[in-house]
Design a protein around this motif. Structure first.
Motif, PDB file in Angstrom:
ATOM      1  N   GLN A  23      56.385  46.543  44.122  1.00 36.47           N
ATOM      2  CA  GLN A  23      55.533  46.177  42.993  1.00 36.47           C
ATOM      3  C   GLN A  23      56.446  45.557  41.945  1.00 36.47           C
ATOM      4  N   GLY A  24      56.302  44.278  41.727  1.00 35.71           N
ATOM      5  CA  GLY A  24      57.190  43.596  40.791  1.00 35.71           C
ATOM      6  C   GLY A  24      56.762  42.161  40.629  1.00 35.71           C
ATOM      7  N   ASP A  25      57.512  41.440  39.792  1.00 40.20           N
ATOM      8  CA  ASP A  25      57.103  40.103  39.375  1.00 40.20           C
ATOM      9  C   ASP A  25      58.108  39.061  39.875  1.00 40.20           C
ATOM     10  N   ILE A  26      57.595  37.936  40.320  1.00 42.69           N
ATOM     11  CA  ILE A  26      58.506  36.875  40.797  1.00 42.69           C
ATOM     12  C   ILE A  26      59.372  36.337  39.662  1.00 42.69           C
ATOM     13  N   ARG A  27      58.966  36.607  38.413  1.00 44.77           N
ATOM     14  CA  ARG A  27      59.778  36.130  37.285  1.00 44.77           C
ATOM     15  C   ARG A  27      60.917  37.083  36.957  1.00 44.77           C
ATOM     16  N   ARG A  82      49.170  22.103  51.535  1.00 45.41           N
ATOM     17  CA  ARG A  82      48.080  21.807  50.587  1.00 45.41           C
ATOM     18  C   ARG A  82      46.776  22.320  51.178  1.00 45.41           C
ATOM     19  N   TYR A  83      46.306  23.434  50.593  1.00 46.01           N
ATOM     20  CA  TYR A  83      45.083  24.038  51.125  1.00 46.01           C
ATOM     21  C   TYR A  83      43.864  23.287  50.603  1.00 46.01           C
ATOM     22  N   PHE A  84      42.879  23.160  51.456  1.00 47.44           N
ATOM     23  CA  PHE A  84      41.583  22.673  50.999  1.00 47.44           C
ATOM     24  C   PHE A  84      40.802  23.906  50.500  1.00 47.44           C
ATOM     25  N   ASN A  85      39.672  24.283  51.034  1.00 46.22           N
ATOM     26  CA  ASN A  85      38.931  25.394  50.414  1.00 46.22           C
ATOM     27  C   ASN A  85      38.892  26.611  51.336  1.00 46.22           C
ATOM     28  N   PRO A  86      39.821  27.537  51.154  1.00 48.85           N
ATOM     29  CA  PRO A  86      39.850  28.711  52.034  1.00 48.85           C
ATOM     30  C   PRO A  86      38.671  29.647  51.746  1.00 48.85           C
ATOM     31  N   ILE A  87      37.986  30.049  52.793  1.00 47.52           N
ATOM     32  CA  ILE A  87      36.919  31.048  52.692  1.00 47.52           C
ATOM     33  C   ILE A  87      37.017  31.955  53.918  1.00 47.52           C
ATOM     34  N   PRO A  95      45.448  22.596  33.810  1.00 43.39           N
ATOM     35  CA  PRO A  95      46.822  23.129  33.893  1.00 43.39           C
ATOM     36  C   PRO A  95      47.130  23.808  35.227  1.00 43.39           C
ATOM     37  N   TYR A  96      46.131  24.427  35.867  1.00 40.62           N
ATOM     38  CA  TYR A  96      46.398  25.029  37.187  1.00 40.62           C
ATOM     39  C   TYR A  96      46.878  23.948  38.155  1.00 40.62           C
ATOM     40  N   GLY A  97      46.084  22.875  38.251  1.00 42.34           N
ATOM     41  CA  GLY A  97      46.426  21.786  39.167  1.00 42.34           C
ATOM     42  C   GLY A  97      47.759  21.158  38.782  1.00 42.34           C
ATOM     43  N   GLY A 134      47.301  39.691  47.807  1.00 42.02           N
ATOM     44  CA  GLY A 134      46.168  38.872  47.384  1.00 42.02           C
ATOM     45  C   GLY A 134      45.347  38.424  48.578  1.00 42.02           C
ATOM     46  N   TYR A 135      44.375  37.588  48.292  1.00 40.92           N
ATOM     47  CA  TYR A 135      43.439  37.132  49.335  1.00 40.92           C
ATOM     48  C   TYR A 135      44.169  36.494  50.523  1.00 40.92           C
ATOM     49  N   ILE A 136      44.912  35.442  50.284  1.00 37.50           N
ATOM     50  CA  ILE A 136      45.530  34.735  51.408  1.00 37.50           C
ATOM     51  C   ILE A 136      46.781  35.473  51.896  1.00 37.50           C
ATOM     52  N   GLY A 150      50.906  33.696  42.218  1.00 38.55           N
ATOM     53  CA  GLY A 150      50.621  32.758  41.147  1.00 38.55           C
ATOM     54  C   GLY A 150      49.227  33.001  40.624  1.00 38.55           C
ATOM     55  N   LEU A 151      48.918  32.287  39.550  1.00 39.36           N
ATOM     56  CA  LEU A 151      47.575  32.384  38.972  1.00 39.36           C
ATOM     57  C   LEU A 151      46.777  31.184  39.461  1.00 39.36           C
ATOM     58  N   LYS A 152      45.455  31.358  39.652  1.00 37.10           N
ATOM     59  CA  LYS A 152      44.705  30.288  40.343  1.00 37.10           C
ATOM     60  C   LYS A 152      43.334  29.956  39.758  1.00 37.10           C
ATOM     61  N   ALA A 153      42.986  30.532  38.594  1.00 37.82           N
ATOM     62  CA  ALA A 153      41.640  30.256  38.072  1.00 37.82           C
ATOM     63  C   ALA A 153      41.665  29.030  37.159  1.00 37.82           C
ATOM     64  N   ASP A 194      54.488  41.942  44.992  1.00 36.74           N
ATOM     65  CA  ASP A 194      53.240  41.644  44.284  1.00 36.74           C
ATOM     66  C   ASP A 194      53.212  42.438  42.983  1.00 36.74           C
ATOM     67  N   ASN A 195      52.745  41.808  41.908  1.00 34.21           N
ATOM     68  CA  ASN A 195      52.643  42.569  40.646  1.00 34.21           C
ATOM     69  C   ASN A 195      51.230  43.129  40.439  1.00 34.21           C
ATOM     70  N   PHE A 196      50.365  42.931  41.400  1.00 39.96           N
ATOM     71  CA  PHE A 196      48.982  43.428  41.377  1.00 39.96           C
ATOM     72  C   PHE A 196      48.188  42.937  40.162  1.00 39.96           C
ATOM     73  N   SER A 197      48.568  41.775  39.616  1.00 37.57           N
ATOM     74  CA  SER A 197      47.807  41.244  38.482  1.00 37.57           C
ATOM     75  C   SER A 197      46.435  40.756  38.949  1.00 37.57           C
ATOM     76  N   ASN A 198      46.324  40.370  40.221  1.00 39.64           N
ATOM     77  CA  ASN A 198      45.012  39.931  40.731  1.00 39.64           C
ATOM     78  C   ASN A 198      44.762  40.493  42.133  1.00 39.64           C
TER      79      ASN A 198
HETATM   80  P1  NAD Z   1      45.176  35.764  44.807  1.00 37.02           P
HETATM   81  O1  NAD Z   1      45.080  35.805  43.329  1.00 37.02           O
HETATM   82  O2  NAD Z   1      44.209  36.545  45.612  1.00 37.02           O
HETATM   83  O3  NAD Z   1      46.645  36.193  45.258  1.00 37.02           O
HETATM   84  C1  NAD Z   1      47.790  35.964  44.455  1.00 37.02           C
HETATM   85  C2  NAD Z   1      48.597  37.243  44.468  1.00 37.02           C
HETATM   86  O4  NAD Z   1      49.781  37.045  43.693  1.00 37.02           O
HETATM   87  C3  NAD Z   1      47.859  38.426  43.829  1.00 37.02           C
HETATM   88  O5  NAD Z   1      47.997  39.550  44.655  1.00 37.02           O
HETATM   89  C4  NAD Z   1      48.555  38.620  42.491  1.00 37.02           C
HETATM   90  O6  NAD Z   1      48.523  39.974  42.080  1.00 37.02           O
HETATM   91  C5  NAD Z   1      49.956  38.133  42.804  1.00 37.02           C
HETATM   92  N1  NAD Z   1      50.703  37.606  41.659  1.00 37.02           N
HETATM   93  C6  NAD Z   1      50.267  36.746  40.708  1.00 37.02           C
HETATM   94  N2  NAD Z   1      51.265  36.470  39.855  1.00 37.02           N
HETATM   95  C7  NAD Z   1      52.353  37.163  40.284  1.00 37.02           C
HETATM   96  C8  NAD Z   1      53.687  37.285  39.824  1.00 37.02           C
HETATM   97  N3  NAD Z   1      54.101  36.637  38.735  1.00 37.02           N
HETATM   98  N4  NAD Z   1      54.542  38.086  40.495  1.00 37.02           N
HETATM   99  C9  NAD Z   1      54.131  38.763  41.609  1.00 37.02           C
HETATM  100  N5  NAD Z   1      52.880  38.687  42.078  1.00 37.02           N
HETATM  101  C10 NAD Z   1      52.000  37.886  41.438  1.00 37.02           C
HETATM  102  O7  NAD Z   1      45.147  34.229  45.231  1.00 37.02           O
HETATM  103  P2  NAD Z   1      45.002  33.591  46.675  1.00 37.02           P
HETATM  104  O8  NAD Z   1      43.647  33.001  46.770  1.00 37.02           O
HETATM  105  O9  NAD Z   1      45.480  34.517  47.694  1.00 37.02           O
HETATM  106  O10 NAD Z   1      46.003  32.358  46.527  1.00 37.02           O
HETATM  107  C11 NAD Z   1      47.360  32.451  46.947  1.00 37.02           C
HETATM  108  C12 NAD Z   1      48.059  31.161  46.588  1.00 37.02           C
HETATM  109  O11 NAD Z   1      47.387  30.066  47.200  1.00 37.02           O
HETATM  110  C13 NAD Z   1      48.090  30.858  45.093  1.00 37.02           C
HETATM  111  O12 NAD Z   1      49.347  30.298  44.787  1.00 37.02           O
HETATM  112  C14 NAD Z   1      46.994  29.839  44.925  1.00 37.02           C
HETATM  113  O13 NAD Z   1      47.233  28.991  43.823  1.00 37.02           O
HETATM  114  C15 NAD Z   1      47.090  29.074  46.228  1.00 37.02           C
HETATM  115  N6  NAD Z   1      45.815  28.428  46.579  1.00 37.02           N
HETATM  116  C16 NAD Z   1      44.690  29.177  46.696  1.00 37.02           C
HETATM  117  C17 NAD Z   1      43.476  28.557  46.998  1.00 37.02           C
HETATM  118  C18 NAD Z   1      42.208  29.351  47.098  1.00 37.02           C
HETATM  119  O14 NAD Z   1      41.138  28.762  47.098  1.00 37.02           O
HETATM  120  N7  NAD Z   1      42.247  30.677  47.227  1.00 37.02           N
HETATM  121  C19 NAD Z   1      43.429  27.163  47.173  1.00 37.02           C
HETATM  122  C20 NAD Z   1      44.611  26.438  47.064  1.00 37.02           C
HETATM  123  C21 NAD Z   1      45.807  27.074  46.773  1.00 37.02           C
END
Ligand code: NAD
Ligand code: UD1
Length: 338
Positions: free
Chosen positions: A56-60, A176-181, A148-150, A10-12, A82-85, A31-35
């Protein structure tokens, strides 16, 4: 040290893999590549100069976790998956609690069985809700979340606090991240949101590249220096350096550690637009709209604790953040699909 990076494509997480490798560690990704896009793997490999082990797999899925822990001598886990939207979490709360909360509990149980006692968790400034005062310190009240995300992040923090009290030999760090860009300066990896971006920076770069017409500015009547919302934007490169510092400075210190990762600077939407205009050498089309539901006026971090205890502080300024976001967008107009 071998470090399991959940959500490592994922992004971070992708930037964290590069920072870990640069610091002499070996990232192992789940990573499960869901996002995220599997193309990120090749980009990370290019940056670290060797192949990356990716599951390629799921943390669950406990079997996958047990298999990874059996095949590798993992010293620590950086847990990004995790999911973050925010909006989606309101529509699909069950999915968010299942992924973010159950997923983390499953990971924790698998770590305990494998005797891995170092965990770094991706939390968010969202746990502070609407802060009473700024800058926000780590001791500020948490839990007044608005979606629910928060709430899922706050629940995980609470579970980890209880777990830490019962297992004092573990080292658990909540970041605790603030706003990553921003993005890696190479433009090889960056943020690749699916659909219409919810967050400011990716929306701005998509307007700049012509994928969207106009930036809507959500409210210009907040009690801030120019009326628009103020946030603490932090370069993703600084953010992941903060993770490496947490691993190295706190990984061998048992207990629960909590740090804000921010710059300590408040930047408004109009400040951000002005910075982007400067980088582009032209004016971004913008339109003032009503406030977005659930938004707060301002949010920025007190950063002294991370500076003192981790020896870490953010180095990149706003222009770096905007330039690197724009570089990534230009090189990858449609993200990893480009
Ligand atoms: P992202 O969606 O780009 O990355 C998350 C990655 O996790 C993705 O590659 C997705 O495919 C994977 N994933 C999701 N559910 C999964 C599962 N059940 N099993 C395995 N893989 C799974 O998000 P990001 O921006 O990189 O954020 C990473 C983390 O940081 C998240 O937990 C997010 O809540 C937290 N966070 C992000 C921000 C932000 O602004 N980007 C701010 C605060 C906290
Ligand atoms: C959002 C999430 C928060 C999450 C954070 C980081 C909401 C309510 N909150 O917060 O939980 O932790 O992202 O990922 O979604 N803005 C515009 N136009 C846009 C987009 C944003 O004017 O098209 C403004 C917002 O009103 C805000 C600022 O830009 O003032 C930043 O917005 P955003 O990037 O979504 O981050 P947060 O609101 O901090």
């Amino acid at each position: 040290m071998k470090v399991l990076v959940t959500g490592g494509c994922g992004y971070i997480g992708s930037h964290a893999c590069v920072a870990l490798a640069a610091a002499g560690h070996e990232p192992i990704v789940l990573d499960n590549f869901s996002n995220s896009n599997p193309k990120a793997v090749g980009r990370i490999e290019k940056l670290i100069g060797r192949s990356l082990v990716v599951y390629q797999g799921d943390i669950r899925d406990r079997l996958v976790l047990d298999c990874i822990f059996e095949q590798h001598r993992i010293g620590a886990v950086m847990h990004f998956a995790g999911l973050k939207a925010v909006g989606e979490s309101v529509a699909k709360p069950l999915e968010y609690y299942d992924n973010n909360l159950s997923g983390t509990l499953n990971l924790l149980a698998a770590m305990r069985a494998a005797h891995i006692y170092r965990l770094i968790f991706s939390s968010s400034a969202t746990v502070y809700g609407d802060p009473l005062t700024v800058p926000i310190s780590e001791t500020a009240q948490t839990g007044a979340t608005t979606n629910p995300y928060g709430t899922s992040k706050h629940m995980v923090e609470s579970c980890l606090r209880d777990f830490s009290a019962a297992n004092p030999d573990w080292s658990i760090t909540l970041l605790r991240y603030f706003n990553p860009i921003g993005a890696h300066p190479s433009g090889l990896i960056g943020e690749d949101p699916t659909g219409i971006p919810n967050n400011l920076m990716p929306f701005i770069t998509q307007v700049a590249i012509g994928r969207r017409d106009t930036l809507s500015i959500f409210g210009n009547d907040y009690p801030t220096h120019d009326g628009t919302g103020v946030r603490d934007y932090i370069h993703v490169q600084d953010l992941v350096e903060g993770h490496v510092a947490a691993l190295e400075e706190r990984g061998n210190v048992s207990g629960l550690h909590v740090y804000n990762l921010g710059t300590g600077n408040g930047v408004s939407v109009l400040d951000m637009v002005a910075a982007m205009n400067k980088v582009l050498g032209r004016e971004l089309p913008v339109r003032i709209e009503p406030r977005r539901a659930g938004d707060i006026a301002q949010c920025f971090a007190e950063v002294d604790k991370a500076e003192k205890e981790l020896g870490w502080s953010a180095n990149h300024d706003l222009m770096d953040m905007v330039e690197h976001s724009w570089n990534w967008q230009q090189r990858n107009p449609n993200g990893y699909q480009s």
